[in-house]
Motif scaffolding. Structure first.
Motif, PDB file in Angstrom:
ATOM      1  N   CYS A   8       0.843  -1.190   0.000  1.00 37.90           N
ATOM      2  CA  CYS A   8       0.000   0.000   0.000  1.00 37.90           C
ATOM      3  C   CYS A   8       0.878   1.239   0.000  1.00 37.90           C
ATOM      4  CB  CYS A   8      -0.899  -0.006   1.237  1.00 37.90           C
ATOM      5  SG  CYS A   8      -1.861   1.509   1.393  1.00 37.90           S
ATOM      6  N   PRO A   9       0.688   2.125  -0.979  1.00 38.27           N
ATOM      7  CA  PRO A   9       1.485   3.350  -1.040  1.00 38.27           C
ATOM      8  C   PRO A   9       1.110   4.349   0.051  1.00 38.27           C
ATOM      9  CG  PRO A   9      -0.148   3.344  -2.786  1.00 38.27           C
ATOM     10  CD  PRO A   9      -0.241   2.001  -2.100  1.00 38.27           C
ATOM     11  N   LYS A  10      -0.034   4.168   0.646  1.00 36.84           N
ATOM     12  CA  LYS A  10      -0.500   5.103   1.674  1.00 36.84           C
ATOM     13  C   LYS A  10       0.120   4.801   3.038  1.00 36.84           C
ATOM     14  CE  LYS A  10      -3.624   7.476  -0.726  1.00 36.84           C
ATOM     15  NZ  LYS A  10      -3.570   8.933  -0.927  1.00 36.84           N
ATOM     16  N   CYS A  11      -0.010   3.546   3.447  1.00 37.38           N
ATOM     17  CA  CYS A  11       0.426   3.215   4.802  1.00 37.38           C
ATOM     18  C   CYS A  11       1.614   2.260   4.821  1.00 37.38           C
ATOM     19  CB  CYS A  11      -0.737   2.618   5.593  1.00 37.38           C
ATOM     20  SG  CYS A  11      -1.277   1.005   4.993  1.00 37.38           S
ATOM     21  N   GLY A  12       1.992   1.763   3.649  1.00 36.10           N
ATOM     22  CA  GLY A  12       3.156   0.901   3.591  1.00 36.10           C
ATOM     23  C   GLY A  12       2.889  -0.542   3.960  1.00 36.10           C
ATOM     24  N   LYS A  13       1.619  -0.869   4.119  1.00 37.20           N
ATOM     25  CA  LYS A  13       1.240  -2.234   4.464  1.00 37.20           C
ATOM     26  C   LYS A  13       1.598  -3.181   3.324  1.00 37.20           C
ATOM     27  CE  LYS A  13      -1.208  -5.591   6.415  1.00 37.20           C
ATOM     28  NZ  LYS A  13      -0.865  -6.178   7.732  1.00 37.20           N
ATOM     29  N   LYS A  14       2.227  -4.288   3.688  1.00 38.00           N
ATOM     30  CA  LYS A  14       2.549  -5.289   2.687  1.00 38.00           C
ATOM     31  C   LYS A  14       1.763  -6.554   2.964  1.00 38.00           C
ATOM     32  CE  LYS A  14       7.197  -4.072   1.166  1.00 38.00           C
ATOM     33  NZ  LYS A  14       8.606  -4.518   1.126  1.00 38.00           N
ATOM     34  N   LEU A  15       1.285  -7.165   1.932  1.00 37.70           N
ATOM     35  CA  LEU A  15       0.606  -8.431   2.102  1.00 37.70           C
ATOM     36  C   LEU A  15       0.711  -9.267   0.840  1.00 37.70           C
ATOM     37  CD1 LEU A  15      -3.245  -7.985   1.819  1.00 37.70           C
ATOM     38  CD2 LEU A  15      -1.668  -6.082   1.539  1.00 37.70           C
ATOM     39  N   GLU A  16       0.563 -10.557   1.014  1.00 37.99           N
ATOM     40  CA  GLU A  16       0.639 -11.456  -0.117  1.00 37.99           C
ATOM     41  C   GLU A  16      -0.739 -12.024  -0.395  1.00 37.99           C
ATOM     42  OE1 GLU A  16       3.543 -14.164   1.291  1.00 37.99           O
ATOM     43  OE2 GLU A  16       5.183 -13.107   0.301  1.00 37.99           O
ATOM     44  N   LEU A  17      -1.069 -12.047  -1.652  1.00 29.53           N
ATOM     45  CA  LEU A  17      -2.374 -12.557  -2.042  1.00 29.53           C
ATOM     46  C   LEU A  17      -2.204 -13.563  -3.170  1.00 29.53           C
ATOM     47  CD1 LEU A  17      -4.437  -9.242  -2.134  1.00 29.53           C
ATOM     48  CD2 LEU A  17      -4.537 -11.002  -0.382  1.00 29.53           C
ATOM     49  N   ARG A  19      -3.760 -14.889  -6.323  1.00 23.40           N
ATOM     50  CA  ARG A  19      -4.770 -14.463  -7.275  1.00 23.40           C
ATOM     51  C   ARG A  19      -4.491 -15.086  -8.635  1.00 23.40           C
ATOM     52  NH1 ARG A  19      -6.068  -8.431  -7.466  1.00 23.40           N
ATOM     53  NH2 ARG A  19      -8.154  -9.178  -7.117  1.00 23.40           N
ATOM     54  N   SER A  20      -5.517 -15.150  -9.419  1.00 22.61           N
ATOM     55  CA  SER A  20      -5.329 -15.648 -10.767  1.00 22.61           C
ATOM     56  C   SER A  20      -4.665 -14.563 -11.611  1.00 22.61           C
ATOM     57  CB  SER A  20      -6.677 -16.036 -11.385  1.00 22.61           C
ATOM     58  OG  SER A  20      -7.465 -14.889 -11.607  1.00 22.61           O
ATOM     59  N   MET A  21      -4.086 -14.958 -12.708  1.00 25.94           N
ATOM     60  CA  MET A  21      -3.413 -14.014 -13.596  1.00 25.94           C
ATOM     61  C   MET A  21      -4.364 -12.900 -14.027  1.00 25.94           C
ATOM     62  SD  MET A  21      -0.230 -14.959 -14.355  1.00 25.94           S
ATOM     63  CE  MET A  21       0.717 -15.968 -15.471  1.00 25.94           C
ATOM     64  N   ALA A  22      -5.599 -13.278 -14.288  1.00 20.52           N
ATOM     65  CA  ALA A  22      -6.577 -12.313 -14.780  1.00 20.52           C
ATOM     66  C   ALA A  22      -6.912 -11.272 -13.718  1.00 20.52           C
ATOM     67  CB  ALA A  22      -7.845 -13.039 -15.211  1.00 20.52           C
ATOM     68  N   ASP A  23      -6.852 -11.675 -12.468  1.00 10.63           N
ATOM     69  CA  ASP A  23      -7.215 -10.768 -11.383  1.00 10.63           C
ATOM     70  C   ASP A  23      -6.042  -9.946 -10.877  1.00 10.63           C
ATOM     71  OD1 ASP A  23      -9.784 -11.578 -11.477  1.00 10.63           O
ATOM     72  OD2 ASP A  23      -9.682 -12.926  -9.764  1.00 10.63           O
ATOM     73  N   SER A  24      -4.856 -10.268 -11.327  1.00  6.74           N
ATOM     74  CA  SER A  24      -3.667  -9.661 -10.744  1.00  6.74           C
ATOM     75  C   SER A  24      -3.572  -8.165 -11.015  1.00  6.74           C
ATOM     76  CB  SER A  24      -2.418 -10.360 -11.276  1.00  6.74           C
ATOM     77  OG  SER A  24      -2.274 -10.116 -12.657  1.00  6.74           O
ATOM     78  N   ASP A  25      -4.271  -7.700 -12.037  1.00  9.22           N
ATOM     79  CA  ASP A  25      -4.187  -6.279 -12.371  1.00  9.22           C
ATOM     80  C   ASP A  25      -5.342  -5.463 -11.805  1.00  9.22           C
ATOM     81  OD1 ASP A  25      -1.799  -6.387 -13.733  1.00  9.22           O
ATOM     82  OD2 ASP A  25      -2.749  -6.914 -15.627  1.00  9.22           O
ATOM     83  N   LEU A  26      -6.289  -6.140 -11.191  1.00 11.48           N
ATOM     84  CA  LEU A  26      -7.418  -5.418 -10.629  1.00 11.48           C
ATOM     85  C   LEU A  26      -6.994  -4.646  -9.384  1.00 11.48           C
ATOM     86  CD1 LEU A  26     -10.249  -8.085 -10.943  1.00 11.48           C
ATOM     87  CD2 LEU A  26      -9.724  -6.190 -12.476  1.00 11.48           C
ATOM     88  N   ASP A  27      -7.642  -3.522  -9.187  1.00  9.92           N
ATOM     89  CA  ASP A  27      -7.330  -2.715  -8.011  1.00  9.92           C
ATOM     90  C   ASP A  27      -7.836  -3.394  -6.741  1.00  9.92           C
ATOM     91  OD1 ASP A  27      -6.203  -0.858  -9.630  1.00  9.92           O
ATOM     92  OD2 ASP A  27      -7.888   0.535  -9.570  1.00  9.92           O
ATOM     93  N   LYS A  29      -8.276  -2.471  -2.701  1.00 12.47           N
ATOM     94  CA  LYS A  29      -8.175  -1.437  -1.688  1.00 12.47           C
ATOM     95  C   LYS A  29      -7.483  -2.004  -0.456  1.00 12.47           C
ATOM     96  CE  LYS A  29     -11.451   1.700  -1.458  1.00 12.47           C
ATOM     97  NZ  LYS A  29     -12.727   2.375  -1.153  1.00 12.47           N
ATOM     98  N   CYS A  30      -6.632  -1.199   0.120  1.00 10.89           N
ATOM     99  CA  CYS A  30      -5.862  -1.633   1.272  1.00 10.89           C
ATOM    100  C   CYS A  30      -6.773  -1.939   2.451  1.00 10.89           C
ATOM    101  CB  CYS A  30      -4.870  -0.531   1.641  1.00 10.89           C
ATOM    102  SG  CYS A  30      -3.964  -0.880   3.154  1.00 10.89           S
ATOM    103  N   ILE A  37      -4.661   2.157  -2.795  1.00  9.18           N
ATOM    104  CA  ILE A  37      -4.848   1.050  -3.717  1.00  9.18           C
ATOM    105  C   ILE A  37      -3.537   0.273  -3.757  1.00  9.18           C
ATOM    106  CG2 ILE A  37      -5.294   0.370  -6.095  1.00  9.18           C
ATOM    107  CD1 ILE A  37      -7.715   1.518  -4.668  1.00  9.18           C
ATOM    108  N   LEU A  38      -3.620  -0.977  -3.443  1.00 15.50           N
ATOM    109  CA  LEU A  38      -2.413  -1.785  -3.352  1.00 15.50           C
ATOM    110  C   LEU A  38      -1.694  -1.860  -4.699  1.00 15.50           C
ATOM    111  CD1 LEU A  38      -3.705  -4.746  -1.167  1.00 15.50           C
ATOM    112  CD2 LEU A  38      -2.572  -2.665  -0.434  1.00 15.50           C
ATOM    113  N   LYS A  39      -0.386  -1.715  -4.603  1.00 17.54           N
ATOM    114  CA  LYS A  39       0.431  -1.847  -5.792  1.00 17.54           C
ATOM    115  C   LYS A  39       1.115  -3.202  -5.757  1.00 17.54           C
ATOM    116  CE  LYS A  39       3.371   1.232  -6.825  1.00 17.54           C
ATOM    117  NZ  LYS A  39       4.389   2.305  -6.699  1.00 17.54           N
TER     118      LYS A  39
END
Ligand code: ZN
Length: 60
Positions: A8-17, A19-27, A29-30, A37-39
């Motif tokens: 997360c660019p806002k709070c710096g929270k990191k997490l692993e998810l 996801r399918s390839m198709a979903d990997s580009d969807l926004d 929210k932290c 919006i998680l990067k």
């Protein structure tokens, strides 16, 4: 399913998810601050071929 790492660019929270390839580009929210919006960040260890570690080679 591949495992993606997000930050997360806002709070710096990191997490692993996972996801399918198709979903990997969807926004996404932290979940921490609810604002950012998680990067997706590239995992360091997933794409490189095996054997290419950072072992210093001394040729003296
Ligand atoms: Zn956040």
């Amino acid at each position: 399913m591949p495992l993606y790492e997000y930050e997360c660019p806002k709070c710096g929270k990191k997490l692993e998810l996972r996801r399918s390839m198709a979903d990997s580009d969807l926004d996404i929210k932290c979940p921490e601050c609810g604002k950012g919006i998680l990067k997706r960040v590239m995992s360091l260890f997933s794409s490189s071929s095996s054997g290419g570690s950072c072992a210093p080679s001394s040729s003296t």
